[in-house]
Scaffold this motif. Sequence first.
Motif, PDB file in Angstrom:
ATOM      1  N   ASN A 124      -0.686   3.818   4.497  1.00  0.00           N
ATOM      2  CA  ASN A 124      -0.372   2.783   5.339  1.00  0.00           C
ATOM      3  C   ASN A 124       1.102   2.220   5.288  1.00  0.00           C
ATOM      4  O   ASN A 124       1.875   1.833   4.296  1.00  0.00           O
ATOM      5  N   SER A 125       1.657   2.385   6.470  1.00  0.00           N
ATOM      6  CA  SER A 125       3.212   2.210   6.414  1.00  0.00           C
ATOM      7  C   SER A 125       3.468   0.783   6.965  1.00  0.00           C
ATOM      8  O   SER A 125       4.529   0.186   6.802  1.00  0.00           O
ATOM      9  N   ASN A 126       2.239   0.098   7.429  1.00  0.00           N
ATOM     10  CA  ASN A 126       2.422  -1.335   7.622  1.00  0.00           C
ATOM     11  C   ASN A 126       3.401  -1.642   8.825  1.00  0.00           C
ATOM     12  O   ASN A 126       3.849  -2.633   9.115  1.00  0.00           O
ATOM     13  N   GLU A 127       3.547  -0.594   9.255  1.00  0.00           N
ATOM     14  CA  GLU A 127       4.625  -0.586  10.659  1.00  0.00           C
ATOM     15  C   GLU A 127       5.858  -1.313  10.442  1.00  0.00           C
ATOM     16  O   GLU A 127       6.534  -1.987  11.080  1.00  0.00           O
ATOM     17  N   VAL A 128       6.321  -1.226   9.204  1.00  0.00           N
ATOM     18  CA  VAL A 128       7.735  -1.633   8.568  1.00  0.00           C
ATOM     19  C   VAL A 128       8.679  -0.597   8.381  1.00  0.00           C
ATOM     20  O   VAL A 128       8.657   0.324   7.736  1.00  0.00           O
ATOM     21  N   PRO A 129       9.661  -0.887   9.127  1.00  0.00           N
ATOM     22  CA  PRO A 129      10.772   0.221   9.021  1.00  0.00           C
ATOM     23  C   PRO A 129      11.421   0.393   7.611  1.00  0.00           C
ATOM     24  O   PRO A 129      11.448  -0.441   6.731  1.00  0.00           O
ATOM     25  N   GLY A 130      12.138   1.323   7.152  1.00  0.00           N
ATOM     26  CA  GLY A 130      12.608   1.623   5.817  1.00  0.00           C
ATOM     27  C   GLY A 130      11.883   2.239   4.800  1.00  0.00           C
ATOM     28  O   GLY A 130      10.453   2.650   5.012  1.00  0.00           O
ATOM     29  N   ASP A 131      12.396   2.296   3.541  1.00  0.00           N
ATOM     30  CA  ASP A 131      11.966   3.030   2.473  1.00  0.00           C
ATOM     31  C   ASP A 131      11.012   1.705   1.851  1.00  0.00           C
ATOM     32  O   ASP A 131      11.558   0.587   1.505  1.00  0.00           O
ATOM     33  N   LYS A 132       9.680   1.826   1.483  1.00  0.00           N
ATOM     34  CA  LYS A 132       8.977   0.827   0.620  1.00  0.00           C
ATOM     35  C   LYS A 132       9.549   0.382  -0.670  1.00  0.00           C
ATOM     36  O   LYS A 132       9.372  -0.755  -1.046  1.00  0.00           O
ATOM     37  N   THR A 133      10.121   1.260  -1.447  1.00  0.00           N
ATOM     38  CA  THR A 133      10.566   1.072  -2.513  1.00  0.00           C
ATOM     39  C   THR A 133      12.024  -0.022  -2.417  1.00  0.00           C
ATOM     40  O   THR A 133      11.877  -0.879  -3.175  1.00  0.00           O
ATOM     41  N   THR A 134      12.955   0.300  -1.694  1.00  0.00           N
ATOM     42  CA  THR A 134      13.915  -0.322  -1.356  1.00  0.00           C
ATOM     43  C   THR A 134      13.506  -1.874  -1.093  1.00  0.00           C
ATOM     44  O   THR A 134      14.119  -2.574  -1.215  1.00  0.00           O
ATOM     45  N   ASN A 135      12.450  -1.883   0.031  1.00  0.00           N
ATOM     46  CA  ASN A 135      12.252  -3.037   0.705  1.00  0.00           C
ATOM     47  C   ASN A 135      11.360  -4.056  -0.409  1.00  0.00           C
ATOM     48  O   ASN A 135      11.682  -5.152  -0.467  1.00  0.00           O
ATOM     49  N   SER A 136      10.768  -3.272  -1.292  1.00  0.00           N
ATOM     50  CA  SER A 136      10.035  -4.156  -2.471  1.00  0.00           C
ATOM     51  C   SER A 136      11.195  -4.752  -3.372  1.00  0.00           C
ATOM     52  O   SER A 136      11.044  -6.124  -3.593  1.00  0.00           O
TER      53      SER A 136
ATOM     54  N   LEU B  31       0.894  -1.124   0.037  1.00  0.00           N
ATOM     55  CA  LEU B  31       0.049  -0.169   0.015  1.00  0.00           C
ATOM     56  C   LEU B  31       0.817   1.266  -0.016  1.00  0.00           C
ATOM     57  O   LEU B  31       2.169   1.129   0.458  1.00  0.00           O
ATOM     58  N   PRO B  32       0.362   2.433  -0.648  1.00  0.00           N
ATOM     59  CA  PRO B  32       0.996   3.424  -0.666  1.00  0.00           C
ATOM     60  C   PRO B  32       1.482   3.925   0.815  1.00  0.00           C
ATOM     61  O   PRO B  32       0.840   3.962   1.947  1.00  0.00           O
ATOM     62  N   GLU B  33       2.722   4.555   1.093  1.00  0.00           N
ATOM     63  CA  GLU B  33       3.371   4.942   2.576  1.00  0.00           C
ATOM     64  C   GLU B  33       1.965   5.704   3.056  1.00  0.00           C
ATOM     65  O   GLU B  33       1.827   5.698   4.232  1.00  0.00           O
TER      66      GLU B  33
ATOM     67  N   ASP C 180       0.154  -6.216  -3.404  1.00  0.00           N
ATOM     68  CA  ASP C 180       1.108  -5.893  -4.335  1.00  0.00           C
ATOM     69  C   ASP C 180       0.347  -4.764  -5.306  1.00  0.00           C
ATOM     70  O   ASP C 180       0.372  -4.787  -6.517  1.00  0.00           O
ATOM     71  N   PHE C 181       0.528  -3.771  -4.563  1.00  0.00           N
ATOM     72  CA  PHE C 181       0.038  -2.305  -5.222  1.00  0.00           C
ATOM     73  C   PHE C 181       1.072  -1.375  -5.971  1.00  0.00           C
ATOM     74  O   PHE C 181       1.406  -1.759  -6.996  1.00  0.00           O
ATOM     75  N   ASN C 182       1.450  -0.386  -5.227  1.00  0.00           N
ATOM     76  CA  ASN C 182       2.098   0.520  -5.779  1.00  0.00           C
ATOM     77  C   ASN C 182       3.643   0.465  -5.891  1.00  0.00           C
ATOM     78  O   ASN C 182       4.122   1.151  -6.486  1.00  0.00           O
ATOM     79  N   TYR C 183       4.038  -0.637  -5.591  1.00  0.00           N
ATOM     80  CA  TYR C 183       5.687  -0.993  -5.528  1.00  0.00           C
ATOM     81  C   TYR C 183       5.778  -2.114  -6.189  1.00  0.00           C
ATOM     82  O   TYR C 183       6.924  -2.540  -6.189  1.00  0.00           O
ATOM     83  N   HIS C 184       4.885  -2.760  -7.273  1.00  0.00           N
ATOM     84  CA  HIS C 184       4.966  -3.808  -8.005  1.00  0.00           C
ATOM     85  C   HIS C 184       6.106  -4.056  -8.992  1.00  0.00           C
ATOM     86  O   HIS C 184       6.839  -4.785  -8.647  1.00  0.00           O
ATOM     87  N   ALA C 185       6.292  -2.812  -9.577  1.00  0.00           N
ATOM     88  CA  ALA C 185       7.650  -2.741 -10.551  1.00  0.00           C
ATOM     89  C   ALA C 185       8.727  -2.971  -9.725  1.00  0.00           C
ATOM     90  O   ALA C 185       9.719  -3.666 -10.497  1.00  0.00           O
TER      91      ALA C 185
ATOM     92  N   GLY D  32      -6.070  -1.565  -8.700  1.00  0.00           N
ATOM     93  CA  GLY D  32      -5.750  -2.996  -8.692  1.00  0.00           C
ATOM     94  C   GLY D  32      -6.074  -3.917  -7.499  1.00  0.00           C
ATOM     95  O   GLY D  32      -6.589  -3.218  -6.347  1.00  0.00           O
ATOM     96  N   SER D  33      -6.114  -4.964  -7.611  1.00  0.00           N
ATOM     97  CA  SER D  33      -6.653  -6.091  -6.598  1.00  0.00           C
ATOM     98  C   SER D  33      -5.594  -6.213  -5.372  1.00  0.00           C
ATOM     99  O   SER D  33      -5.584  -6.614  -4.355  1.00  0.00           O
TER     100      SER D  33
END
Length: 435
Positions: free
Chosen positions: A38-50, A33-35, A70-75, A96-97
């Motif tokens: 929802n941050s999902n309480e996951v540290p770090g940058d979502k792009t890097t994590n993906s 999900l976009p930061e 698998d929404f906005n960081y799919h690529a 998207g789903s």
Amino acid sequence: MKYQIVNLAISAGGALAATSGEFNVLSMNVAGLPEILNSNEVPGDKTTNSEEIGAKFAEYDYDIINVQEDFNYHAYIYSTDTHPYRTATSGGVPFGSGLNTLANFNWVDFARVKWATCSDASENDCLTPKGYTFMRAIIDDGVYVDVYNLHADAGTEDGDEVARAANLKQVADAIDANSVGNAVLVYGDTNSRYTRPDDGITVFATQNGMTDTWVELIHGGVVPTVESICDNPSLVNTCETVDKVFYRGSPLLSLTATYWNYESTKFLQSNGSILSDHNPITVNFTWAAGSSLRQSGYWGGPHGTWFTDVTALASKTSPKASVLSFRGGSRLDSVGLTLTDGTTFTHGGTGGDAATLTLNSGEYWTSAELCQGQKSGETRNFYIKATTSAGRTLEAGTSTSDCATFAAPSGWGIVGYLGQDGDEMDQLAFVYAPQ
């Protein structure tokens, strides 16, 4: 790649076909999900994590990976993954789903289905078209497993419980409609726990005859009655997460779950932080082709209504065909056959010209040629030619340049059908039995 061919058999066409093997699966909510939402309480940058999640998918090479959110960081996930078969994204929020599959196996009949019921009682579940996906994974030649990926409604308010139970029932009904007689895997983020009866998570066992791999392998087949919340990363397998993997075999293919594990420690950032707020799950399976029934590959397109002769044939001892019956004209209208015990199978419509062949004593149907083409923008079967053990043939429809021949294994014959039909034959495969 974890898949291994264990045993081989030589088909009537001389090709080697696997009769047993193994594969593994992974289920992971990738917190995409976009930061800002929802941050999902996951540290770090979502792009890097993906990107790191995709790299780990490639490193560990799970055979069939179902992902959710698998929404906005799919690529970014796909940029570092190397699986040869991957579904195309249906888009980020709100289009998207969030459901995708990455696999070492190809598939047929892929579909995305939106939930008929959603609830915003405590979460924004109606913001995106969440639901389930379906595909018929090709594990080997003539070896198929129906794979469902799902992400059910979240939250614990009354509206959430109603929606979630409806979501799971929708998948169970789809299995009854489209996967009769087939081996099936259902896995993903169910947002359900066994200690919340209103979730309806037992529907896959009661309605579809499926087994929860965690209950089977970690809890000895006994459904827990006391809630146990997992840490993340989880260092034990006995705690329950909402991510689950269900399975069943079929008369065509036996499936056995042999290993279950939270893969949490494999999916960590370099500093030890988590990559997702969900513990990923892996399960290993072994498979074996049926000893009394097997199937061919499919030809044609995924349209029309699903049908199968497998369940009827599974109740018979040494089924044999006595009469072949086709109808065809410009295209293949219908296929049928009569067994020696009088049972008749007929699929398709009533158009075209009829063609029949009565088999002699000791004669059986050994191979079939199918040709496909386009009608009204859809792929259909246009032609069939049957060849018997005595070299006799029966044909119907109109041949095209796009054809394939399906030959029963040596000593086996064609005794039934499975596929999809309407007024004509859309998709078709054949059921084999020892002769």
